[in-house]
Design a protein around this motif. Structure first.
Motif, mmCIF file in Angstrom:
data_model
loop_
_atom_site.group_PDB
_atom_site.id
_atom_site.type_symbol
_atom_site.label_atom_id
_atom_site.label_comp_id
_atom_site.label_asym_id
_atom_site.label_seq_id
_atom_site.Cartn_x
_atom_site.Cartn_y
_atom_site.Cartn_z
ATOM 1 N N LEU A 103 0.924 -1.369 0.149
ATOM 2 C CA LEU A 103 0.029 0.046 0.071
ATOM 3 C C LEU A 103 0.846 1.311 -0.053
ATOM 4 N N ILE A 104 0.422 2.242 -0.743
ATOM 5 C CA ILE A 104 0.872 3.564 -0.614
ATOM 6 C C ILE A 104 -0.252 4.503 -0.236
ATOM 7 N N LEU A 105 0.033 5.651 0.263
ATOM 8 C CA LEU A 105 -0.934 6.671 0.198
ATOM 9 C C LEU A 105 -0.029 7.934 0.183
ATOM 10 N N SER A 106 -0.767 8.964 -0.179
ATOM 11 C CA SER A 106 -0.462 10.299 -0.324
ATOM 12 C C SER A 106 -0.758 11.149 0.983
ATOM 13 N N ARG A 107 -0.118 12.264 1.026
ATOM 14 C CA ARG A 107 -0.250 13.237 2.154
ATOM 15 C C ARG A 107 -1.911 13.351 2.320
ATOM 16 N N LEU A 108 -2.427 13.558 1.284
ATOM 17 C CA LEU A 108 -3.640 14.146 1.246
ATOM 18 C C LEU A 108 -5.073 13.114 1.555
ATOM 19 N N SER A 109 -4.260 11.895 1.860
ATOM 20 C CA SER A 109 -5.319 10.753 2.301
ATOM 21 C C SER A 109 -6.111 10.653 3.434
ATOM 22 N N ILE A 110 -5.576 11.415 4.376
ATOM 23 C CA ILE A 110 -6.244 11.609 5.748
ATOM 24 C C ILE A 110 -5.423 12.692 6.497
ATOM 25 N N LYS A 111 -6.184 13.048 7.501
ATOM 26 C CA LYS A 111 -5.482 14.123 8.589
ATOM 27 C C LYS A 111 -5.956 13.410 10.010
ATOM 28 N N ASP A 112 -5.197 13.948 11.058
ATOM 29 C CA ASP A 112 -5.271 13.572 12.415
ATOM 30 C C ASP A 112 -6.175 14.932 12.756
ATOM 31 N N LEU A 117 -1.734 16.585 7.913
ATOM 32 C CA LEU A 117 -1.720 15.677 6.812
ATOM 33 C C LEU A 117 -0.757 14.394 7.356
ATOM 34 N N VAL A 118 -1.227 12.947 6.966
ATOM 35 C CA VAL A 118 -0.608 11.843 7.046
ATOM 36 C C VAL A 118 0.770 12.015 6.353
ATOM 37 N N GLU A 119 1.980 11.390 6.978
ATOM 38 C CA GLU A 119 3.255 11.146 6.299
ATOM 39 C C GLU A 119 3.036 10.216 5.073
ATOM 40 N N GLU A 120 3.568 10.572 3.943
ATOM 41 C CA GLU A 120 3.254 10.032 2.734
ATOM 42 C C GLU A 120 4.087 8.780 2.685
ATOM 43 N N ILE A 121 3.540 7.616 1.978
ATOM 44 C CA ILE A 121 4.370 6.415 1.898
ATOM 45 C C ILE A 121 4.644 6.368 0.153
ATOM 46 N N ALA A 122 5.604 6.540 0.019
ATOM 47 C CA ALA A 122 6.160 6.471 -1.545
ATOM 48 C C ALA A 122 6.001 5.430 -2.166
ATOM 49 N N ARG A 123 5.974 5.230 -3.452
ATOM 50 C CA ARG A 123 5.892 4.205 -4.157
ATOM 51 C C ARG A 123 7.055 3.114 -4.033
ATOM 52 N N ASN A 124 8.204 3.351 -3.958
ATOM 53 C CA ASN A 124 9.186 2.681 -3.480
ATOM 54 C C ASN A 124 9.357 2.283 -2.304
ATOM 55 N N ASN A 125 8.624 2.710 -1.109
ATOM 56 C CA ASN A 125 8.638 2.462 0.174
ATOM 57 C C ASN A 125 7.250 1.597 0.579
ATOM 58 N N ALA A 126 6.518 1.143 -0.459
ATOM 59 C CA ALA A 126 5.357 0.632 0.013
ATOM 60 C C ALA A 126 5.320 -0.350 1.165
ATOM 61 N N THR A 127 4.177 -0.205 1.983
ATOM 62 C CA THR A 127 4.009 -1.002 3.065
ATOM 63 C C THR A 127 3.308 -2.091 2.651
#
Length: 170
Positions: A103-112, A117-127
């Motif tokens: 999974l990857i997500l952009s900073r715009l996916s959710i807020k606290d 803004l949530v910390e982005e998960i980049a494509r090369n660091n997918a969880t």
């Protein structure tokens, strides 16, 4: 009596996705963050599933029809829309195991709760999924249409099926 705050430091730290579980059978994506999240800010179209970190093909971005009715908390469950599930099942390399569910997500996916803004998960660091539940529910025939003039039988199943596995003799 009430005391006046002399110094206040606002929360400016981005929340982090700790892990996620993916249930292909029930269509649930369970996200675990390091703090309480504001579910009303969730934009599922900013979440993408990849078969491996760095992948640019055979991926799927969730549609806005996928949604969550979770309360504001660190654990958020996304109900994956049927069309999204069918598309995921069509991609043979994707979501067949925990290893092929990243999974990857952009900073715009959710807020606290403080609007960070949530910390982005980049494509090369997918969880990678911490837990994966495969699809174990058999598809069933929902409807069929037989056109005698054309000699065509149209079958509609409850979910995506592998057409090459269809055996007309059974």
């Amino acid at each position: 009596s009430a005391k006046i705050v002399a110094n206040f430091t606002a929360d400016t730290i981005s929340p982090v996705l700790i892990s996620f579980d993916f249930d292909l059978d029930n269509g649930h994506l369970a996200l675990l963050f390091n703090e309480t999240m504001n579910v009303s800010t969730l934009d599922v179209t900013q979440i993408e599933l990849l078969p491996w970190p760095g992948a640019t093909n055979n991926t799927h971005i969730l549609s806005s029809a996928s949604s969550s009715d979770s309360a504001n908390r660190p654990n958020i469950t996304v109900k994956i829309f049927k069309d999204d599930l069918n598309r995921i099942k069509q991609i043979l390399e994707l979501a067949t195991s925990a290893e092929s569910t990243n999974l990857i997500l952009s900073r715009l996916s959710i807020k606290d709760m403080n609007g960070n803004l949530v910390e982005e998960i980049a494509r090369n660091n997918a969880t990678q999924a911490a837990k994966f539940t495969p699809d174990t529910t058999n598809p069933y025939l929902q409807e069929f249409v037989f056109d005698v003039d054309q000699g065509v039988l149209l079958l509609t199943f409850s979910e995506t099926v592998n057409a090459s596995s269809f055996d007309v003799t059974r």
